[in-house]
Design a protein around this motif. Structure first.
Motif, PDB file in Angstrom:
ATOM      1  N   LYS A 281      46.858   9.436 -13.062  1.00 16.41           N
ATOM      2  CA  LYS A 281      46.554   9.590 -14.452  1.00 16.41           C
ATOM      3  C   LYS A 281      45.496  10.437 -14.683  1.00 16.41           C
ATOM      4  O   LYS A 281      45.501  11.158 -15.700  1.00 16.41           O
ATOM      5  CB  LYS A 281      45.777   8.124 -14.813  1.00 16.41           C
ATOM      6  CG  LYS A 281      46.512   7.197 -15.710  1.00 16.41           C
ATOM      7  CD  LYS A 281      45.598   6.182 -16.161  1.00 16.41           C
ATOM      8  CE  LYS A 281      46.315   5.472 -17.246  1.00 16.41           C
ATOM      9  NZ  LYS A 281      47.817   5.365 -17.463  1.00 16.41           N
ATOM     10  N   ASP A 282      44.686  11.058 -13.622  1.00 17.20           N
ATOM     11  CA  ASP A 282      43.696  12.206 -13.712  1.00 17.20           C
ATOM     12  C   ASP A 282      44.460  13.283 -13.802  1.00 17.20           C
ATOM     13  O   ASP A 282      44.021  14.191 -14.706  1.00 17.20           O
ATOM     14  CB  ASP A 282      42.478  12.088 -12.624  1.00 17.20           C
ATOM     15  CG  ASP A 282      41.905  10.920 -12.594  1.00 17.20           C
ATOM     16  OD1 ASP A 282      41.326  10.590 -11.665  1.00 17.20           O
ATOM     17  OD2 ASP A 282      41.707  10.176 -13.617  1.00 17.20           O
ATOM     18  N   ALA A 283      45.568  13.469 -13.197  1.00 16.33           N
ATOM     19  CA  ALA A 283      46.198  14.715 -13.177  1.00 16.33           C
ATOM     20  C   ALA A 283      46.866  14.970 -14.537  1.00 16.33           C
ATOM     21  O   ALA A 283      47.174  15.999 -15.087  1.00 16.33           O
ATOM     22  CB  ALA A 283      47.196  15.065 -12.252  1.00 16.33           C
ATOM     23  N   ALA A 284      47.363  13.692 -15.317  1.00 15.64           N
ATOM     24  CA  ALA A 284      48.089  13.979 -16.537  1.00 15.64           C
ATOM     25  C   ALA A 284      47.289  13.756 -17.620  1.00 15.64           C
ATOM     26  O   ALA A 284      47.859  13.674 -18.696  1.00 15.64           O
ATOM     27  CB  ALA A 284      49.018  12.528 -16.497  1.00 15.64           C
TER      28      ALA A 284
ATOM     29  N   ALA B 294      44.452  18.651 -13.935  1.00  8.41           N
ATOM     30  CA  ALA B 294      44.856  18.443 -15.261  1.00  8.41           C
ATOM     31  C   ALA B 294      45.342  19.529 -16.083  1.00  8.41           C
ATOM     32  O   ALA B 294      46.435  19.725 -16.704  1.00  8.41           O
ATOM     33  CB  ALA B 294      43.730  17.512 -15.997  1.00  8.41           C
ATOM     34  N   GLU B 295      44.375  20.707 -16.124  1.00 11.95           N
ATOM     35  CA  GLU B 295      44.674  21.805 -17.115  1.00 11.95           C
ATOM     36  C   GLU B 295      45.731  22.565 -16.451  1.00 11.95           C
ATOM     37  O   GLU B 295      46.812  22.765 -17.413  1.00 11.95           O
ATOM     38  CB  GLU B 295      43.612  22.830 -16.878  1.00 11.95           C
ATOM     39  CG  GLU B 295      43.593  23.721 -17.810  1.00 11.95           C
ATOM     40  CD  GLU B 295      42.329  24.728 -17.455  1.00 11.95           C
ATOM     41  OE1 GLU B 295      41.269  24.621 -16.737  1.00 11.95           O
ATOM     42  OE2 GLU B 295      42.524  26.035 -17.949  1.00 11.95           O
ATOM     43  N   ILE B 296      46.130  22.720 -15.388  1.00  4.13           N
ATOM     44  CA  ILE B 296      47.353  23.507 -14.915  1.00  4.13           C
ATOM     45  C   ILE B 296      48.620  22.411 -14.935  1.00  4.13           C
ATOM     46  O   ILE B 296      49.705  22.996 -15.262  1.00  4.13           O
ATOM     47  CB  ILE B 296      47.149  23.956 -13.482  1.00  4.13           C
ATOM     48  CG1 ILE B 296      48.334  24.899 -13.190  1.00  4.13           C
ATOM     49  CG2 ILE B 296      47.239  22.917 -12.521  1.00  4.13           C
ATOM     50  CD1 ILE B 296      48.294  26.055 -13.740  1.00  4.13           C
ATOM     51  N   VAL B 297      48.458  21.442 -14.840  1.00  6.15           N
ATOM     52  CA  VAL B 297      49.572  20.339 -14.943  1.00  6.15           C
ATOM     53  C   VAL B 297      50.185  20.490 -16.799  1.00  6.15           C
ATOM     54  O   VAL B 297      51.209  20.869 -16.816  1.00  6.15           O
ATOM     55  CB  VAL B 297      49.092  18.908 -14.818  1.00  6.15           C
ATOM     56  CG1 VAL B 297      50.147  18.046 -15.316  1.00  6.15           C
ATOM     57  CG2 VAL B 297      49.338  18.687 -13.455  1.00  6.15           C
ATOM     58  N   LYS B 298      48.880  20.503 -17.542  1.00 11.61           N
ATOM     59  CA  LYS B 298      49.442  20.716 -18.949  1.00 11.61           C
ATOM     60  C   LYS B 298      50.238  22.020 -19.163  1.00 11.61           C
ATOM     61  O   LYS B 298      51.161  22.194 -19.712  1.00 11.61           O
ATOM     62  CB  LYS B 298      48.040  20.639 -19.802  1.00 11.61           C
ATOM     63  CG  LYS B 298      48.553  20.727 -21.166  1.00 11.61           C
ATOM     64  CD  LYS B 298      47.299  20.349 -22.019  1.00 11.61           C
ATOM     65  CE  LYS B 298      47.509  20.459 -23.646  1.00 11.61           C
ATOM     66  NZ  LYS B 298      48.654  19.513 -24.258  1.00 11.61           N
TER      67      LYS B 298
ATOM     68  N   ILE C 135      53.907   8.755 -14.529  1.00 11.95           N
ATOM     69  CA  ILE C 135      52.595   8.656 -14.273  1.00 11.95           C
ATOM     70  C   ILE C 135      52.058   7.504 -13.867  1.00 11.95           C
ATOM     71  O   ILE C 135      52.467   6.413 -14.281  1.00 11.95           O
ATOM     72  CB  ILE C 135      51.796   9.132 -15.746  1.00 11.95           C
ATOM     73  CG1 ILE C 135      52.389  10.550 -15.969  1.00 11.95           C
ATOM     74  CG2 ILE C 135      50.222   8.903 -15.706  1.00 11.95           C
ATOM     75  CD1 ILE C 135      51.977  10.344 -17.650  1.00 11.95           C
ATOM     76  N   PHE C 136      51.198   7.621 -12.749  1.00 13.52           N
ATOM     77  CA  PHE C 136      50.663   6.343 -11.807  1.00 13.52           C
ATOM     78  C   PHE C 136      49.170   6.111 -12.210  1.00 13.52           C
ATOM     79  O   PHE C 136      48.511   7.154 -12.358  1.00 13.52           O
ATOM     80  CB  PHE C 136      51.072   6.451 -10.470  1.00 13.52           C
ATOM     81  CG  PHE C 136      52.451   6.603 -10.127  1.00 13.52           C
ATOM     82  CD1 PHE C 136      53.151   5.538  -9.932  1.00 13.52           C
ATOM     83  CD2 PHE C 136      53.128   7.726 -10.384  1.00 13.52           C
ATOM     84  CE1 PHE C 136      54.478   5.544  -9.725  1.00 13.52           C
ATOM     85  CE2 PHE C 136      54.618   7.785 -10.121  1.00 13.52           C
ATOM     86  CZ  PHE C 136      55.338   6.556  -9.775  1.00 13.52           C
ATOM     87  N   ALA C 137      48.804   4.878 -11.963  1.00 14.20           N
ATOM     88  CA  ALA C 137      47.258   4.567 -12.410  1.00 14.20           C
ATOM     89  C   ALA C 137      46.239   5.304 -11.590  1.00 14.20           C
ATOM     90  O   ALA C 137      45.310   5.534 -11.985  1.00 14.20           O
ATOM     91  CB  ALA C 137      47.063   3.153 -12.143  1.00 14.20           C
ATOM     92  N   ASN C 138      46.709   5.503 -10.106  1.00 13.78           N
ATOM     93  CA  ASN C 138      45.811   6.097  -9.129  1.00 13.78           C
ATOM     94  C   ASN C 138      46.335   6.678  -7.922  1.00 13.78           C
ATOM     95  O   ASN C 138      47.810   6.711  -7.869  1.00 13.78           O
ATOM     96  CB  ASN C 138      44.746   5.206  -8.546  1.00 13.78           C
ATOM     97  CG  ASN C 138      45.467   3.854  -8.105  1.00 13.78           C
ATOM     98  OD1 ASN C 138      46.556   3.989  -7.331  1.00 13.78           O
ATOM     99  ND2 ASN C 138      45.481   2.679  -8.733  1.00 13.78           N
ATOM    100  N   PRO C 139      45.944   7.466  -7.214  1.00 12.57           N
ATOM    101  CA  PRO C 139      46.525   8.447  -5.881  1.00 12.57           C
ATOM    102  C   PRO C 139      47.230   7.104  -5.160  1.00 12.57           C
ATOM    103  O   PRO C 139      48.229   7.674  -4.619  1.00 12.57           O
ATOM    104  CB  PRO C 139      45.397   8.911  -5.250  1.00 12.57           C
ATOM    105  CG  PRO C 139      44.141   9.153  -6.300  1.00 12.57           C
ATOM    106  CD  PRO C 139      44.541   7.809  -7.178  1.00 12.57           C
ATOM    107  N   GLN C 140      47.029   5.905  -4.843  1.00 11.57           N
ATOM    108  CA  GLN C 140      47.446   5.005  -4.151  1.00 11.57           C
ATOM    109  C   GLN C 140      48.803   4.695  -4.641  1.00 11.57           C
ATOM    110  O   GLN C 140      49.926   4.564  -3.938  1.00 11.57           O
ATOM    111  CB  GLN C 140      46.697   3.932  -3.770  1.00 11.57           C
ATOM    112  CG  GLN C 140      45.486   4.018  -3.251  1.00 11.57           C
ATOM    113  CD  GLN C 140      44.231   4.693  -3.963  1.00 11.57           C
ATOM    114  OE1 GLN C 140      44.280   4.569  -5.467  1.00 11.57           O
ATOM    115  NE2 GLN C 140      43.629   5.674  -3.325  1.00 11.57           N
ATOM    116  N   GLU C 141      48.823   4.448  -5.948  1.00 14.23           N
ATOM    117  CA  GLU C 141      50.296   3.962  -6.743  1.00 14.23           C
ATOM    118  C   GLU C 141      51.099   5.088  -6.897  1.00 14.23           C
ATOM    119  O   GLU C 141      52.343   4.992  -6.616  1.00 14.23           O
ATOM    120  CB  GLU C 141      49.771   3.702  -8.209  1.00 14.23           C
ATOM    121  CG  GLU C 141      49.070   2.125  -8.145  1.00 14.23           C
ATOM    122  CD  GLU C 141      49.874   1.188  -7.502  1.00 14.23           C
ATOM    123  OE1 GLU C 141      49.360   0.357  -6.464  1.00 14.23           O
ATOM    124  OE2 GLU C 141      51.077   0.972  -7.608  1.00 14.23           O
TER     125      GLU C 141
END
Ligand code: 6PG
Length: 240
Positions: A229-232, A198-202, A4-10
């Protein structure tokens, strides 16, 4: 494995570092690296980064590019996954044209384009079941990956390596690598970004098996999820 990364750039940076590491390994082992690019919007930042600050680290002349799926449109069409990768990366780096193996999706017969692509894979890898060094995949809000959609007959494909399923909701054919090929990858990397996922990732990572993305379980290879982070956000702890 999940990172898991802090943001899309990371996230893009983490994926670029991973690709560079896999490419170095493959070139050291066999002199070349094979990678299947994913489409959609999420990998664009990765492709731009590879063409920019990572350009000197990618063995372009020894890297062969494929696509895990393609839309049934010509290569200059705005929906073309090839076009996106070309504009974001391939047109800016010293990769030989002969190393770019795009789907001939301008062929009005999608099934023909799919079988031609399968031949391309077989000829280049000289393997009856090609093992690509790295396969990039995305995740759709409905749990699809590549162009393997919920309820699609291609979910049950065991013979073809590349298929041309009809996708009702988009009223079009798609050309996609099938599960036997995806699951033979040496490394399979899901790249997913944004709160809307986020929902589908879970559901896909923690829920019961019901989504096409869950059928991607490499037989011998590594499966890696890279999320921002947002997707997770909906994942229960213990994934950091
Ligand atoms: C495609 C893709 C598809 C994509 C997901 C996620 O051709 O559309 O290969 O599987 O990866 O739909 O797309 P986004 O990254 O745009 O959310």
């Amino acid at each position: 494995m999940i990172e898991i990364f802090a943001n899309p750039q990371e996230l893009a940076r983490g994926a670029a570092e991973y690709l560079v590491a896999r490419s170095a390994e493959a070139v050291a082992q066999k002199g070349f690296f094979t990678v299947a690019l994913s489409g959609g919007s999420t990998p664009k930042a990765l492709y731009q980064l590879l063409a920019d600050s990572f350009q000197t680290q990618v063995p372009w002349s020894r890297t062969h590019f494929f696509w895990s799926d393609e839309r049934h449109v010509p290569p200059d069409h705005p929906d073309s996954n090839y076009r996106m990768a070309h504009e974001a990366m391939l047109s800016h780096v010293p990769v030989p044209e002969t190393n770019i193996h795009r789907v001939r999706s301008e062929n009005p017969n999608a099934t023909e384009a799919a079988s031609e692509y399968e031949q391309t894979l077989l000829q280049l890898t000289r393997q009856t079941l090609p093992q690509l060094d790295l396969i990039l995949l995305g995740l759709g809000p409905d749990g699809h990956t590549a162009s393997i959609f919920p309820g699609s007959e291609v979910l049950h494909e065991t013979q073809l390596l590349v298929a041309a399923p009809w996708v009702e909701k988009f009223n079009t054919y798609r050309i996609t690598m099938t599960l036997p090929l995806l699951n033979n990858g040496a490394s399979v990397l899901f790249l997913v970004s944004g709160a809307e996922k986020a929902e589908i990732v879970k559901k896909v990572i923690e829920g019961p098996k019901q989504y096409p993305a869950q059928a991607v379980q490499p037989t011998h290879g590594q499966l890696l999820w890279m999320l921002d982070k947002d997707a997770a956000v909906a994942l229960s702890g213990g994934h950091e």
